[in-house]
Scaffold this motif. Structure first.
Motif, mmCIF file in Angstrom:
data_model
loop_
_atom_site.group_PDB
_atom_site.id
_atom_site.type_symbol
_atom_site.label_atom_id
_atom_site.label_comp_id
_atom_site.label_asym_id
_atom_site.label_seq_id
_atom_site.Cartn_x
_atom_site.Cartn_y
_atom_site.Cartn_z
ATOM 1 N N GLU A 1 15.847 72.341 52.030
ATOM 2 C CA GLU A 1 15.536 70.937 52.314
ATOM 3 C C GLU A 1 14.172 70.538 51.755
ATOM 4 O O GLU A 1 13.995 69.414 51.292
ATOM 5 C CB GLU A 1 15.611 70.681 53.823
ATOM 6 C CG GLU A 1 17.045 70.761 54.348
ATOM 7 C CD GLU A 1 17.163 70.546 55.850
ATOM 8 O OE1 GLU A 1 18.290 70.597 56.355
ATOM 9 O OE2 GLU A 1 16.133 70.311 56.524
ATOM 10 N N THR B 1 17.601 76.923 55.464
ATOM 11 C CA THR B 1 17.786 75.476 55.289
ATOM 12 C C THR B 1 16.445 74.789 55.080
ATOM 13 O O THR B 1 16.355 73.822 54.322
ATOM 14 C CB THR B 1 18.532 74.847 56.495
ATOM 15 O OG1 THR B 1 17.957 75.328 57.702
ATOM 16 C CG2 THR B 1 20.002 75.169 56.474
ATOM 17 N N PHE C 1 22.125 65.064 51.064
ATOM 18 C CA PHE C 1 21.261 65.764 52.016
ATOM 19 C C PHE C 1 22.052 66.246 53.235
ATOM 20 O O PHE C 1 21.833 67.338 53.748
ATOM 21 C CB PHE C 1 20.101 64.866 52.466
ATOM 22 C CG PHE C 1 19.184 65.552 53.424
ATOM 23 C CD1 PHE C 1 18.257 66.483 52.970
ATOM 24 C CD2 PHE C 1 19.263 65.309 54.791
ATOM 25 C CE1 PHE C 1 17.426 67.158 53.857
ATOM 26 C CE2 PHE C 1 18.442 65.968 55.687
ATOM 27 C CZ PHE C 1 17.515 66.886 55.217
ATOM 28 N N TYR C 2 22.961 65.403 53.724
ATOM 29 C CA TYR C 2 23.719 65.725 54.936
ATOM 30 C C TYR C 2 25.110 66.283 54.639
ATOM 31 O O TYR C 2 25.984 66.242 55.501
ATOM 32 C CB TYR C 2 23.829 64.480 55.831
ATOM 33 C CG TYR C 2 22.623 64.279 56.720
ATOM 34 C CD1 TYR C 2 22.285 65.206 57.707
ATOM 35 C CD2 TYR C 2 21.817 63.158 56.600
ATOM 36 C CE1 TYR C 2 21.186 65.028 58.542
ATOM 37 C CE2 TYR C 2 20.702 62.966 57.433
ATOM 38 C CZ TYR C 2 20.412 63.909 58.404
ATOM 39 O OH TYR C 2 19.326 63.729 59.227
ATOM 40 N N SER D 1 14.450 70.766 59.996
ATOM 41 C CA SER D 1 15.262 71.901 59.521
ATOM 42 C C SER D 1 15.582 72.830 60.690
ATOM 43 O O SER D 1 14.801 72.953 61.629
ATOM 44 C CB SER D 1 14.507 72.692 58.457
ATOM 45 O OG SER D 1 14.084 71.868 57.407
#
Ligand code: GTP
Ligand code: MG
Length: 138
Positions: free
Chosen positions: A126, A122, A48-49, A117
């Protein structure tokens, strides 16, 4: 109408702040159209990051996000991305405006209670990372 991905982070779920944080979103006119509590694995948090993988705090961030459950949610409203970031406040709570989530609840720049977000592209990615279309109930 716009949608954004929000995460209530482990420092906040641990302190039973989910309801208080959701009240801030709803009071700002953001509708919670999907929500679930999950415990990310380190691999999932790392993925995710991934955009932050070269930043010095990446390891710490991934470890924190996988340390305890999070609540992932989709917020919907007019200008939801910008509005959510306004309600969240600055990344570092020391710089956050009064009344924002991070000013009231965040513990530090790392343990800062919420993620939101930062742009339409993004937000789309996401949301798709955590939710299927069937789970979004507008
Ligand atoms: P997000 O909504 O979580 O993306 O926050 P942001 O957009 O305000 O911040 P940014 O994308 O720059 O950083 C992502 C996250 O990394 C932050 O929310 C923090 O949890 C963490 N982070 C950022 N800077 C630091 C730092 O200096 N130290 C630590 N430990 N964590 C940081
Ligand atoms: Mg960010």
């Amino acid at each position: 109408i716009e949608r954004t991905l929000s995460i209530i982070k482990p420092d906040a779920t641990r302190r039973n702040l989910t309801g208080k944080i959701n009240a801030k979103f709803e009071d700002a006119g953001l509708r919670i159209v999907a929500q679930k509590r999950i415990h990310l694995s380190p691999a999932q948090a790392g993925k995710f990051y991934e955009v932050h993988k070269d930043r010095p705090f990446y390891g710490e961030l991934v470890e924190f996000m996988a340390s305890e459950p999070v609540v992932v949610q989709v917020l919907e409203g007019e200008n939801a991305i910008a509005k959510n970031r306004e309600v969240m406040g600055a990344t570092n709570p020391a710089n956050a405006d009064a009344g924002t989530i991070r000013k009231e609840f965040a513990l530090s720049v790392g343990e800062n209670s919420v993620h939101g977000s930062d742009a339409p592209e993004t937000a789309k990615e996401e949301i798709a990372f955590f939710f299927s279309g069937l789970e979004l109930v507008g």
